[in-house]
Design an enzyme around this catalytic site. Structure first.
Site, PDB file in Angstrom:
ATOM      1  N   GLY A   1       0.751  -1.118   0.052  1.00 60.40           N
ATOM      2  CA  GLY A   1       0.110  -0.098   0.112  1.00 60.40           C
ATOM      3  C   GLY A   1       0.949   1.217  -0.075  1.00 60.40           C
ATOM      4  CB  THR A   2       2.539   3.277  -1.584  1.00 61.69           C
ATOM      5  OG1 THR A   2       3.222   4.577  -1.262  1.00 61.69           O
ATOM      6  CG2 THR A   2       2.403   2.800  -3.023  1.00 61.69           C
ATOM      7  CB  THR A   3      -0.416   7.850  -1.689  1.00 63.71           C
ATOM      8  OG1 THR A   3      -1.378   7.197  -0.885  1.00 63.71           O
ATOM      9  CG2 THR A   3      -1.026   8.829  -2.844  1.00 63.71           C
TER      10      THR A   3
ATOM     11  CE  LYS B   1       5.792   4.362   0.844  1.00 65.54           C
ATOM     12  NZ  LYS B   1       4.504   4.009   1.033  1.00 65.54           N
TER      13      LYS B   1
END
Lengths: 320, 250
Positions: A49-51, A82
């Protein structure tokens, strides 16, 4: 399968294993299961999960991401990086399995360095995206999960490519990747235009990630912001996501006049900046700027949609 | 002594020569002349056409070949060897576009051809390619380029050069006549190439093949008529120059 429905686990769409590559070994699985299916059902939940987001505009390419590395419901690292530099004019936002992303980016860095030495000029972003996608497409079906946006400035100007580990390679102006991307896309699509100023772009990126971290459980921590210009990439800021979101919430609504707020001095400048920019961007739907009474006509027509957050963008830029 | 060291190319002679490579360069000197000129906005390639037999179809003999839209080359030496090299270069141009998403630079494809030639000077059982090539074109940045390769696998950039039979004479002519004003104008650059070839070619216009590349435009081969036109213009200018001279002296 019933168990998959209960766990709400989506079966990834994979082809058969490539005949030229070694079998994914190392897992002792019960008789009758193949490693892949077994891993899908029972395996560790890898960090997914990430944005992350990236968009290109007149003054370069912006890359922003959250910093939460999650493993199911466990936050493995609240302050991970990231956005990875690939070369002095190239960045990549990474999403998917962290280990895969980091490994493949190291390989990419090596290949680009060799290319630069051989050719005597910086590799183009299109060529880099091509290289990454061909490297990874050989491992299709082996559960490699790397979804990345390559941002760079080469001889053709600012360039942005989305590369996925099944070999997809797309060129575009805006990309957001990860579990929080729908929320980020909403904010980005609202306010993006190619001729933004640099400050508007920074604000837009921070706002989009902050909103995504607010709603998506797998995104959070801080917001990293990078900017790629003609002279190379630069690390702009890291701001706490929660603080950022609260600032956006506190901003006053549209209808109010611009009263002097009890905030530190540096904030005055962005307001003045925004005023001038609002003049210029009268014709285009840009971020809401309440000072510009004349040009604000089109914005005032929709009172509720342009919410307090948009104002917050213009006011709070420098404090963060 | 040379005869003991010229059988296998992988063997150096005691005084440091690779004889097969030098013999390949001799083969190049037997080929028909080719000249290349780098102008400000144009690159020109001219070759001497060998006279064909009566029954032979002229159009099948091609000494100037396009490698890509923006690069072309002329060669001097063994035609069959050139065919192989040109095919490999054409494939490489497209492969480069596929992997790197950009067309080749002239320097890149020259380096590729030179590396290919060098490989054949260092493997057993093979002989070097018996050709020298003149490679011209424009890069993405709009700068014109001219490179020359030889059988040993070296390459250099030139402003103007000639290869093949009588290359020395042509090069001397170019050294005298290649001036900034001579190449500033496209038509002047073309005339310079033709004049250089006329020094060594018999029976003038019929035996010359000419090609040009202008910036952002594909290769243009001149037809026999156009070459004739150029040649007649050159001869006119020559006559007028001589008339002026004789007037002055009398």
């Amino acid at each position: 399968m019933a168990l998959q429905d209960v766990c709400k686990w989506q079966v990834p769409d994979t082809q058969g294993l490539s005949p030229h590559l070694p079998e994914a070994g190392g897992w002792a699985v019960p008789r009758g299961c193949d490693p892949q299916t077994f891993l899908q059902i029972y395996g560790p939940r890898l960090a997914h999960g990430t944005t992350t987001l990236a968009f290109r505009f007149r003054h370069g390419v912006i890359a922003a991401a959250d910093t939460r590395s999650s493993c199911g419901s466990y936050v493995a690292c609240p302050a991970s990086r990231k956005v990875i530099p690939v070369h002095r004019h190239l960045l990549g936002t990474t999403s998917g399995t962290s280990a895969d992303c980091v490994t493949w980016y190291r390989v990419l860095q090596r290949e680009l360095r060799l290319r630069e030495l051989r050719e005597g000029q910086l590799p183009s972003v299109a060529g880099t995206a091509k290289l990454l996608s061909t490297m990874m497409s050989r491992y299709r079906g082996l559960d490699l999960c790397v979804a990345t946006a390559l941002c760079g400035w080469d001889h053709s100007g600012p360039a942005l490519f989305y590369v996925y580990s099944d070999g997809t390679c797309l060129q575009g102006d805006i990309f957001s990747v990860g579990s929080g991307s729908p929320y980020a896309y909403g904010v980005l699509d609202r306010s993006y235009h190619y001729d933004m100023t640099i400050q508007e772009a920074y604000t837009l990126a921070r706002c989009a990630v902050a909103h995504a971290t607010h709603r998506d459980a797998y995104s959070g921590g801080s917001v990293d912001l990078f900017h790629v210009q003609e002279s190379g990439w630069e690390y702009v800021s890291r701001s706490d996501a929660y603080m950022l979101y609260m600032e956006l919430q506190k901003a006053p609504g549209l209808e109010q006049e611009r009263e002097p707020e009890p905030e530190p001095e540096p904030e005055r400048e962005p307001e003045r900046e925004q005023e001038q920019e609002a003049e210029v961007s009268q014709v285009r739907p840009g971020p809401a700027t309440p000072q510009d009474a004349a040009g604000g006509g089109e914005l005032f027509v929709e009172p509720e949609e342009v919410t307090a957050e948009d104002d917050g963008i213009t006011v709070k830029t420098e404090m963060i | 002594m040379a005869s003991r060291y010229d059988r296998a190319i992988t063997v150096f002679s005691p005084d440091g020569h690779l004889f097969q490579v030098e013999y390949a360069q001799e083969a190049v000197k037997k080929g028909s002349t080719a000249v290349g000129i780098r102008g400000t906005n144009i690159v020109v390639l001219g070759v001497e056409k060998k006279s064909v037999a009566k029954l032979q179809d002229e159009r099948t003999v091609r000494k100037i070949c396009a490698l890509d839209d923006h690069v072309c080359m002329a060669f001097a030496g063994l035609t069959a060897d050139a065919r192989v090299v040109i095919n490999r270069a054409r494939v490489e141009c497209q492969s480069h576009k596929l992997t790197v998403e950009d067309p080749v630079t002239v320097e890149y494809i020259t380096r590729f051809i030179a590396t290919l030639k060098q490989k054949y000077t260092q493997s057993n059982g093979r002989r070097p390619f018996g050709i020298s090539a003149l490679i011209v074109g424009f890069d993405d940045d709009g700068i014109p380029r001219l490179y020359q390769t030889d059988p040993s696998g070296t390459y250099h950039a030139w402003k103007a050069n000639a290869i093949g039979r009588s290359a020395k004479t042509v090069r001397e002519f170019l050294e005298k006549n290649y001036t900034e004003e001579a190449i500033s104008n496209d038509s002047e650059a073309i005339k310079l190439a033709i004049k250089a070839l006329l020094e060594v070619v018999q029976s003038a216009g019929k035996n010359i093949e000419l090609a040009i590349i202008r910036r952002d435009q594909p290769l243009k081969m001149f037809s026999a008529k156009e070459i004739e036109l150029q040649v007649t213009e050159i001869e006119k200018e020559k006559e007028e120059a001589e008339k002026k001279k004789s007037k002055k002296s009398t």
